[in-house]
Design an enzyme around this catalytic site. Structure first.
Site, PDB file in Angstrom:
ATOM      1  N   SER A  14       2.793  16.148   4.741  1.00  0.00           N
ATOM      2  CA  SER A  14       2.943  15.183   4.041  1.00  0.00           C
ATOM      3  C   SER A  14       1.450  15.883   3.567  1.00  0.00           C
ATOM      4  O   SER A  14       0.701  17.147   3.836  1.00  0.00           O
ATOM      5  CB  SER A  14       1.848  14.371   4.992  1.00  0.00           C
ATOM      6  OG  SER A  14       1.559  13.423   3.939  1.00  0.00           O
ATOM      7  N   HIS A  25      -1.998  -6.009  -5.250  1.00  0.00           N
ATOM      8  CA  HIS A  25      -3.202  -6.814  -5.735  1.00  0.00           C
ATOM      9  C   HIS A  25      -3.851  -6.309  -7.312  1.00  0.00           C
ATOM     10  O   HIS A  25      -4.385  -7.432  -7.746  1.00  0.00           O
ATOM     11  CB  HIS A  25      -4.392  -7.032  -5.106  1.00  0.00           C
ATOM     12  CG  HIS A  25      -4.863  -5.459  -4.506  1.00  0.00           C
ATOM     13  ND1 HIS A  25      -4.443  -4.924  -3.963  1.00  0.00           N
ATOM     14  CD2 HIS A  25      -6.062  -4.801  -5.523  1.00  0.00           C
ATOM     15  CE1 HIS A  25      -5.048  -3.644  -3.730  1.00  0.00           C
ATOM     16  NE2 HIS A  25      -6.028  -3.515  -4.971  1.00  0.00           N
ATOM     17  N   GLY A  71      -3.181   7.743  16.923  1.00  0.00           N
ATOM     18  CA  GLY A  71      -4.274   8.072  17.483  1.00  0.00           C
ATOM     19  C   GLY A  71      -4.221   9.469  17.316  1.00  0.00           C
ATOM     20  O   GLY A  71      -4.618  10.541  18.243  1.00  0.00           O
ATOM     21  N   ARG A  79       9.216  13.657   6.307  1.00  0.00           N
ATOM     22  CA  ARG A  79       8.971  13.531   8.231  1.00  0.00           C
ATOM     23  C   ARG A  79      10.944  13.360   8.828  1.00  0.00           C
ATOM     24  O   ARG A  79      11.793  12.547   8.123  1.00  0.00           O
ATOM     25  CB  ARG A  79       8.638  12.715   8.341  1.00  0.00           C
ATOM     26  CG  ARG A  79       9.014  11.204   8.114  1.00  0.00           C
ATOM     27  CD  ARG A  79       7.530   9.860   7.637  1.00  0.00           C
ATOM     28  NE  ARG A  79       8.162   8.948   7.259  1.00  0.00           N
ATOM     29  CZ  ARG A  79       8.191   8.657   5.543  1.00  0.00           C
ATOM     30  NH1 ARG A  79       7.588   9.910   4.788  1.00  0.00           N
ATOM     31  NH2 ARG A  79       8.788   7.743   5.093  1.00  0.00           N
ATOM     32  N   HIS A 139      10.582  13.283 -12.314  1.00  0.00           N
ATOM     33  CA  HIS A 139      11.965  12.859 -12.194  1.00  0.00           C
ATOM     34  C   HIS A 139      13.220  13.454 -11.991  1.00  0.00           C
ATOM     35  O   HIS A 139      14.042  13.776 -11.086  1.00  0.00           O
ATOM     36  CB  HIS A 139      11.816  11.493 -12.986  1.00  0.00           C
ATOM     37  CG  HIS A 139      11.537  10.681 -12.582  1.00  0.00           C
ATOM     38  ND1 HIS A 139      11.473   9.189 -11.654  1.00  0.00           N
ATOM     39  CD2 HIS A 139       9.858   9.994 -12.377  1.00  0.00           C
ATOM     40  CE1 HIS A 139      10.625   8.326 -11.456  1.00  0.00           C
ATOM     41  NE2 HIS A 139       9.849   9.519 -12.256  1.00  0.00           N
ATOM     42  N   HIS A 183       1.790  13.196  -4.183  1.00  0.00           N
ATOM     43  CA  HIS A 183       2.108  13.100  -3.418  1.00  0.00           C
ATOM     44  C   HIS A 183       3.201  13.361  -3.124  1.00  0.00           C
ATOM     45  O   HIS A 183       4.907  13.017  -3.683  1.00  0.00           O
ATOM     46  CB  HIS A 183       1.793  11.905  -2.851  1.00  0.00           C
ATOM     47  CG  HIS A 183       2.610  11.332  -1.633  1.00  0.00           C
ATOM     48  ND1 HIS A 183       3.864  10.129  -1.664  1.00  0.00           N
ATOM     49  CD2 HIS A 183       2.631  11.121  -0.335  1.00  0.00           C
ATOM     50  CE1 HIS A 183       3.591  10.168  -0.214  1.00  0.00           C
ATOM     51  NE2 HIS A 183       3.213  10.506   0.670  1.00  0.00           N
TER      52      HIS A 183
END
Length: 289
Positions: free
Chosen positions: A111, A189, A272, A129, A159, A125
């Site tokens: 990541s 939002h 976790g 995975r 792109h 970003h």
């Protein structure tokens, strides 16, 4: 499921870690080659472990205050254990079979999130995975560009790199995964996207593990050629208070999205994993108006 998956998991985990190593080296090389005050940035590398004796961990690599990168994280992980009831329910809702009977899982990936010094350089970003349960497996990932000051030619270059990676495996992938990115990286939002998009995919299981892994590797390998040229072009471009203001406000959008909507953030915290590693995507400074 086939015992081959122990070999497959090992192969995938090793490839994601190698990709992490290549990107870290490329970013430090870019720091060395770039003009600017102060020393070239270097990654601080920290091993991570999951809490409460849960299995696995990873490597958190974060650079702060470089010539090019104000903050960038490139994390790798390979974790395993038993999904908590909330995560089991989320997986079952996505159609993953057998969660109640056997909630074991294994996951590995890389990541990356980069926040830049120069507002003309786009934030970015990327992640890839693999996820396994006793009754299912799949790949996911993608990359999206997040400029605060948009340049049409940068968007087109990024792109095009993602499309080449997709087209080499299935011509239907790019339009499908571009649309998925447009939907996934939308901030309801705010009524807008967090950036100019890219590709996003999840739950990829065509039944051919080797083919799906090959595609996921292609997405990871396409990242540096898609991102570095648009960054190098703007490193020396002049900027002032207005550009910095636009950058900080745009980072606020990025922070809102990752804290409210991002699936990976939620999964990492619920299972976790090291909270600092999960939240390394947050910008070092942001602003709301």
């Amino acid at each position: 499921m086939s015992s081959d998956f122990e070999e497959y998991k090992s192969e995938a985990s090793a490839w994601f870690r190698n990709l992490r190593d290549r990107i870290v080296a490329a970013f430090e090389d870019l720091e060395d080659r770039s003009p600017g005050e102060g020393p070239a940035g270097r990654f601080e590398v920290t091993p991570t472990e999951r809490d409460e004796g849960r299995g696995g961990g990873g490597i958190m690599s974060v650079m702060r205050g470089g010539r090019v990168f104000e903050k960038v994280g490139v994390n790798w992980s390979a974790v395993h254990g038993t999904l908590a009831p909330r995560a089991q329910k989320a997986m079952a809702a996505r159609g993953v079979p057998g969660m109640e009977a056997d909630p074991r899982f294994w996951a590995s990936g890389i990541s990356l999130v980069a926040h830049m010094q120069n507002p003309h350089c786009p934030a970015v970003h990327m992640n890839t995975r693999m996820f396994w349960t006793p009754n299912a497996w799949w790949f996911g990932g993608g990359a999206d560009l997040n400029p605060c000051l948009e340049y049409a030619e940068d968007t087109a270059h990024f792109h095009a790199g993602m499309q080449r990676a997709c087209d080499a495996h299935d011509p239907a992938y790019y339009p499908r995964f571009k649309e998925w990115a447009d939907e996934y990286f939308f901030i309801p939002h705010r009524g807008r996207a967090r950036g100019v998009g890219g590709i996003f995919y999840d739950d990829l299981n065509t039944g051919d593990w080797a083919a799906d892994f090959a595609f996921t590797k292609a997405v990871g390998a396409a990242f540096l050629p898609a991102f570095l040229p648009v960054t190098e072009k703007h490193i020396g471009q002049a900027w002032g208070e207005a550009e910095r203001e636009a950058q900080l406000v745009h980072r606020g959008l990025y922070a809102e999205y990752n804290l409210v909507y991002d699936r990976g953030t939620k999964f990492g915290l619920e299972t976790g994993h090291d909270a600092n590693a999960v939240l390394m995507s947050l910008p070092p400074v942001a602003k709301w108006i």
